[in-house]
Design an enzyme around this catalytic site. Sequence first.
Site, PDB file in Angstrom:
ATOM      1  N   THR A  45     -44.808  89.192   1.075  1.00 13.80           N
ATOM      2  CA  THR A  45     -43.405  88.963   0.756  1.00 13.80           C
ATOM      3  C   THR A  45     -43.261  88.362  -0.664  1.00 13.80           C
ATOM      4  O   THR A  45     -42.602  88.717  -1.592  1.00 13.80           O
ATOM      5  CB  THR A  45     -42.529  88.481   1.758  1.00 13.80           C
ATOM      6  OG1 THR A  45     -42.479  89.156   2.845  1.00 13.80           O
ATOM      7  CG2 THR A  45     -41.024  88.205   1.217  1.00 13.80           C
ATOM      8  N   GLU A  64     -27.900  78.958  11.525  1.00 13.89           N
ATOM      9  CA  GLU A  64     -28.026  78.184  10.391  1.00 13.89           C
ATOM     10  C   GLU A  64     -29.371  77.401  10.051  1.00 13.89           C
ATOM     11  O   GLU A  64     -30.212  77.790   8.961  1.00 13.89           O
ATOM     12  CB  GLU A  64     -26.913  76.962  10.244  1.00 13.89           C
ATOM     13  CG  GLU A  64     -25.973  77.435   9.291  1.00 13.89           C
ATOM     14  CD  GLU A  64     -24.791  76.301   9.249  1.00 13.89           C
ATOM     15  OE1 GLU A  64     -25.166  75.309   8.710  1.00 13.89           O
ATOM     16  OE2 GLU A  64     -23.779  76.413   9.604  1.00 13.89           O
TER      17      GLU A  64
HETATM   18  N1  HSE Z   1     -35.208  90.889   1.788  1.00 15.95           N
HETATM   19  C1  HSE Z   1     -36.415  90.580   1.968  1.00 15.95           C
HETATM   20  C2  HSE Z   1     -37.030  91.246   0.697  1.00 15.95           C
HETATM   21  C3  HSE Z   1     -37.242  91.030   3.158  1.00 15.95           C
HETATM   22  O1  HSE Z   1     -36.949  92.356   0.740  1.00 15.95           O
HETATM   23  O2  HSE Z   1     -37.837  90.572  -0.075  1.00 15.95           O
HETATM   24  C4  HSE Z   1     -38.628  90.360   3.372  1.00 15.95           C
HETATM   25  O3  HSE Z   1     -38.508  89.405   4.347  1.00 15.95           O
END
Ligand code: HSE
Length: 293
Positions: free
Chosen positions: A170, A116
């Site tokens: 990201t 968590e």
């Molecule tokens: N699920 C996330 C994305 C993973 O695709 O942005 C990246 O850490």
Amino acid sequence: MVKVTAPATTANIGPGFDTLGLALKLYNEYTFEEIDKGLIIEGCPDIYKNKKNLVYRSFVAAAEKLGKKVDGLKISMKLNIPVSRGLGSSSACIVGGVFGANALYKGRLTRDEMYELAVMLEGHPDNISPCIYGGLTASLIENEKPYAIRYDISNKLKFCALIPDFKTSTHEARKILPKTIDFQDAVFNLSRVAVLLKALETGDMEMIRIALKDKLHQQYRGSLIHEWDEVKAICVKGGSQAIFISGSGPTIMNITKDERFPVRIKEGMSRLKHNWEIKMLETDNTGAKVEIL
Ligand code: HSE
């Protein structure tokens, strides 16, 4: 002194955006030792040797939960997971720090409680879940609480990661996504996630190929990955049709049963402008491990 070993992870796995993840046999190791005063960090580039370090910040967050003040700490790292390549290096750092504090201070946090906290620090659960529990996981968040469930995965399946010499952020890879999606596209993805999970368990390559398709993120993110079309074409020519962007990229992942797949694509990949490392990886079924040294 304690050591935490945390696996690399590949998230999304085609249609399972922010939901599916898988742990891989590629590991970072973090060793923690109490010292009199201050912070010593070893085994990473100099720019990360300070209090902004993600492993350290995660360690402190877990220590706070345990009611401990961090006076002096030495962290030594052995980093094998490439950074900002879509292979869960930040999740490994967070899990390393959280598990490290709990072990070093003989805390009583359970794996679920540490999970968590780690998800809270990372912001989304799809890399953290397999990093902590191992194997193939699906995650969700309900009322701010994350939940993960494990699925079986065929041990015949191998993952061939193509890791480029460039990074993607990201943040950028999320900004590029549309705010709303078409109803039909939602159905396209959710039907595939359901089918994909069973196909990964049975190792049915034909179903995996079809079920890996997605309409939520990869078509937008391809533009952030240099040579995305060329790499896909080389993989198809080498016999792979099960291709997806690992996490938010730029690593491109193939699912294959063919041990010789790397050999088949080697020459084609070597002719590209960027340098792409070809790495065959297997599923890690254990998740993060702690050793008291
Ligand atoms: N699920 C996330 C994305 C993973 O695709 O942005 C990246 O850490």
